[in-house]
Design a protein around this motif. Structure first.
Motif, PDB file in Angstrom:
ATOM      1  N   THR A  25       4.569 -65.395 -16.030  1.00 30.91           N
ATOM      2  CA  THR A  25       5.650 -66.367 -16.171  1.00 30.91           C
ATOM      3  C   THR A  25       6.846 -65.916 -15.344  1.00 30.91           C
ATOM      4  O   THR A  25       6.882 -64.791 -14.819  1.00 30.91           O
ATOM      5  CB  THR A  25       6.060 -66.492 -17.640  1.00 30.91           C
ATOM      6  OG1 THR A  25       6.571 -65.223 -18.092  1.00 30.91           O
ATOM      7  CG2 THR A  25       4.877 -66.894 -18.512  1.00 30.91           C
ATOM      8  N   VAL A  27       9.830 -65.110 -16.339  1.00 30.42           N
ATOM      9  CA  VAL A  27      10.544 -63.958 -16.900  1.00 30.42           C
ATOM     10  C   VAL A  27       9.780 -62.662 -16.630  1.00 30.42           C
ATOM     11  O   VAL A  27      10.390 -61.602 -16.402  1.00 30.42           O
ATOM     12  CB  VAL A  27      10.796 -64.158 -18.414  1.00 30.42           C
ATOM     13  CG1 VAL A  27       9.516 -64.018 -19.229  1.00 30.42           C
ATOM     14  CG2 VAL A  27      11.848 -63.175 -18.922  1.00 30.42           C
ATOM     15  N   GLN A  28       8.451 -62.731 -16.621  1.00 31.31           N
ATOM     16  CA  GLN A  28       7.663 -61.549 -16.285  1.00 31.31           C
ATOM     17  C   GLN A  28       7.844 -61.168 -14.820  1.00 31.31           C
ATOM     18  O   GLN A  28       7.961 -59.979 -14.488  1.00 31.31           O
ATOM     19  CB  GLN A  28       6.183 -61.805 -16.578  1.00 31.31           C
ATOM     20  CG  GLN A  28       5.841 -61.860 -18.059  1.00 31.31           C
ATOM     21  CD  GLN A  28       4.397 -62.240 -18.279  1.00 31.31           C
ATOM     22  OE1 GLN A  28       4.025 -63.410 -18.180  1.00 31.31           O
ATOM     23  NE2 GLN A  28       3.559 -61.266 -18.568  1.00 31.31           N
ATOM     24  N   ILE A  96       5.432 -61.516 -22.146  1.00 26.29           N
ATOM     25  CA  ILE A  96       6.677 -62.284 -22.128  1.00 26.29           C
ATOM     26  C   ILE A  96       7.750 -61.682 -23.037  1.00 26.29           C
ATOM     27  O   ILE A  96       8.889 -61.488 -22.599  1.00 26.29           O
ATOM     28  CB  ILE A  96       6.401 -63.754 -22.510  1.00 26.29           C
ATOM     29  CG1 ILE A  96       5.544 -64.418 -21.440  1.00 26.29           C
ATOM     30  CG2 ILE A  96       7.698 -64.523 -22.702  1.00 26.29           C
ATOM     31  CD1 ILE A  96       5.103 -65.826 -21.792  1.00 26.29           C
ATOM     32  N   PRO A  97       7.445 -61.344 -24.311  1.00 24.56           N
ATOM     33  CA  PRO A  97       8.510 -60.819 -25.175  1.00 24.56           C
ATOM     34  C   PRO A  97       9.090 -59.497 -24.668  1.00 24.56           C
ATOM     35  O   PRO A  97      10.310 -59.290 -24.710  1.00 24.56           O
ATOM     36  CB  PRO A  97       7.801 -60.629 -26.530  1.00 24.56           C
ATOM     37  CG  PRO A  97       6.611 -61.508 -26.463  1.00 24.56           C
ATOM     38  CD  PRO A  97       6.171 -61.517 -25.040  1.00 24.56           C
ATOM     39  N   ARG A 100      11.267 -60.089 -21.548  1.00 24.68           N
ATOM     40  CA  ARG A 100      12.565 -60.638 -21.953  1.00 24.68           C
ATOM     41  C   ARG A 100      13.465 -59.557 -22.529  1.00 24.68           C
ATOM     42  O   ARG A 100      14.649 -59.448 -22.181  1.00 24.68           O
ATOM     43  CB  ARG A 100      12.366 -61.749 -22.978  1.00 24.68           C
ATOM     44  CG  ARG A 100      13.656 -62.370 -23.490  1.00 24.68           C
ATOM     45  CD  ARG A 100      13.358 -63.423 -24.557  1.00 24.68           C
ATOM     46  NE  ARG A 100      14.544 -64.075 -25.025  1.00 24.68           N
ATOM     47  CZ  ARG A 100      15.345 -63.611 -25.988  1.00 24.68           C
ATOM     48  NH1 ARG A 100      15.049 -62.449 -26.567  1.00 24.68           N
ATOM     49  NH2 ARG A 100      16.412 -64.278 -26.355  1.00 24.68           N
ATOM     50  N   GLY A 150      17.000 -63.061 -18.624  1.00 20.63           N
ATOM     51  CA  GLY A 150      16.223 -62.891 -19.846  1.00 20.63           C
ATOM     52  C   GLY A 150      16.294 -64.102 -20.759  1.00 20.63           C
ATOM     53  O   GLY A 150      15.283 -64.522 -21.341  1.00 20.63           O
ATOM     54  N   THR A 154      13.362 -67.837 -20.439  1.00 21.30           N
ATOM     55  CA  THR A 154      12.485 -67.975 -21.615  1.00 21.30           C
ATOM     56  C   THR A 154      12.885 -69.152 -22.489  1.00 21.30           C
ATOM     57  O   THR A 154      12.404 -69.288 -23.602  1.00 21.30           O
ATOM     58  CB  THR A 154      12.503 -66.686 -22.469  1.00 21.30           C
ATOM     59  OG1 THR A 154      13.866 -66.331 -22.758  1.00 21.30           O
ATOM     60  CG2 THR A 154      11.832 -65.550 -21.744  1.00 21.30           C
ATOM     61  N   ARG A 155      13.732 -70.023 -21.979  1.00 22.17           N
ATOM     62  CA  ARG A 155      14.180 -71.170 -22.776  1.00 22.17           C
ATOM     63  C   ARG A 155      13.054 -72.131 -23.104  1.00 22.17           C
ATOM     64  O   ARG A 155      13.045 -72.756 -24.159  1.00 22.17           O
ATOM     65  CB  ARG A 155      15.281 -71.928 -22.031  1.00 22.17           C
ATOM     66  CG  ARG A 155      16.617 -71.229 -22.041  1.00 22.17           C
ATOM     67  CD  ARG A 155      17.604 -71.917 -21.112  1.00 22.17           C
ATOM     68  NE  ARG A 155      17.760 -73.329 -21.469  1.00 22.17           N
ATOM     69  CZ  ARG A 155      18.436 -74.202 -20.730  1.00 22.17           C
ATOM     70  NH1 ARG A 155      18.962 -73.825 -19.587  1.00 22.17           N
ATOM     71  NH2 ARG A 155      18.563 -75.449 -21.123  1.00 22.17           N
ATOM     72  N   THR A 157       9.547 -71.393 -22.805  1.00 23.08           N
ATOM     73  CA  THR A 157       8.211 -70.826 -23.041  1.00 23.08           C
ATOM     74  C   THR A 157       7.669 -71.139 -24.422  1.00 23.08           C
ATOM     75  O   THR A 157       6.464 -71.200 -24.620  1.00 23.08           O
ATOM     76  CB  THR A 157       8.224 -69.298 -22.853  1.00 23.08           C
ATOM     77  OG1 THR A 157       9.254 -68.737 -23.685  1.00 23.08           O
ATOM     78  CG2 THR A 157       8.480 -68.940 -21.403  1.00 23.08           C
ATOM     79  N   SER A 158       8.575 -71.372 -25.415  1.00 25.95           N
ATOM     80  CA  SER A 158       8.099 -71.652 -26.772  1.00 25.95           C
ATOM     81  C   SER A 158       7.705 -73.113 -26.955  1.00 25.95           C
ATOM     82  O   SER A 158       7.166 -73.487 -27.977  1.00 25.95           O
ATOM     83  CB  SER A 158       9.187 -71.291 -27.788  1.00 25.95           C
ATOM     84  OG  SER A 158      10.368 -72.060 -27.550  1.00 25.95           O
TER      85      SER A 158
END
Length: 199
Positions: A25, A27-28, A96-97, A100, A150, A154-155, A157-158
């Motif tokens: 992703t 962020v990664q 991802i986590p 971030r 960060g 990731t806004r 991804t969920s």
């Protein structure tokens, strides 16, 4: 009912294995890039020529005169910190986590380091890292950039939908085998080819 060709099944399984590996992703990728840059900067800090006044480098002292690109003041400790941040970025970019958290927490650390550089007397023993004015503002922009990346990257991804899961369940493919909606499109075609039963 014709039997499936074993050769075609083997090719499909290999394609499925390649396609089912999740793509990195944003962020990664950002964490990976930041980690790589830190690692490179840490290495360059130990290379004479790239780092001027290399012979005056101290382990940790305000009078360490070594300066990469003749701009930023560094010491052995300062370079080691860069290397450790780089290694951490490469390792934590795998998920991802953790990617971030690396960007957000690492950015916060650099903002604290920026404040530290503003508060202390750079000519005193308190400046053991050490830092100069160029370091301070680099740390500020780096901290803001890492924290922003960060959170911003990731806004969404969920919010990954389940449209693909429903589509491929309708195709007769068990959801438990091909139901991960977060995988790239190539995953589904290969997965269907492997798991669809001939009629």
């Amino acid at each position: 009912m014709s039997r499936p060709d074993p050769g075609q099944q083997a090719l499909a399984r290999r394609a499925y294995a390649r396609a089912s590996a999740p793509a990195r992703t944003a962020v990664q990728q950002a964490a990976l890039l930041v980690g790589a840059v830190f690692l490179l900067v840490g290495i360059l800090g130990f290379i004479p020529g790239v780092t001027t006044h290399y012979g005056s480098m101290e382990f940790a002292a305000h009078h360490s005169g070594a300066k990469p690109l003749n701009i930023f003041q560094v010491s052995v400790l300062h370079n080691i910190v860069h290397l450790l941040f780089g290694i951490a970025g490469l390792a934590l970019a795998r998920a991802i986590p953790t990617a971030r958290n690396y960007l957000v927490v690492g950015g916060a650390v650099y903002l604290v380091l920026w404040l530290y550089g503003l508060i202390i007397d750079v000519g005193s023993n308190a400046n053991f890292v050490p830092v100069n004015n160029a370091d301070n503002w680099l740390h500020f922009f780096l901290g803001i950039g890492m924290i922003g990346a960060g959170f911003f990257l990731t806004r969404t991804t969920s919010g990954v939908g389940t449209t693909r899961s429903r589509t491929h369940s309708a195709a007769g493919v068990p959801g438990r085998l091909c139901g991960d909606a977060g995988r790239p499109a190539q995953h589904w075609a290969a997965c269907v080819s492997v798991h669809r039963r001939p009629r």
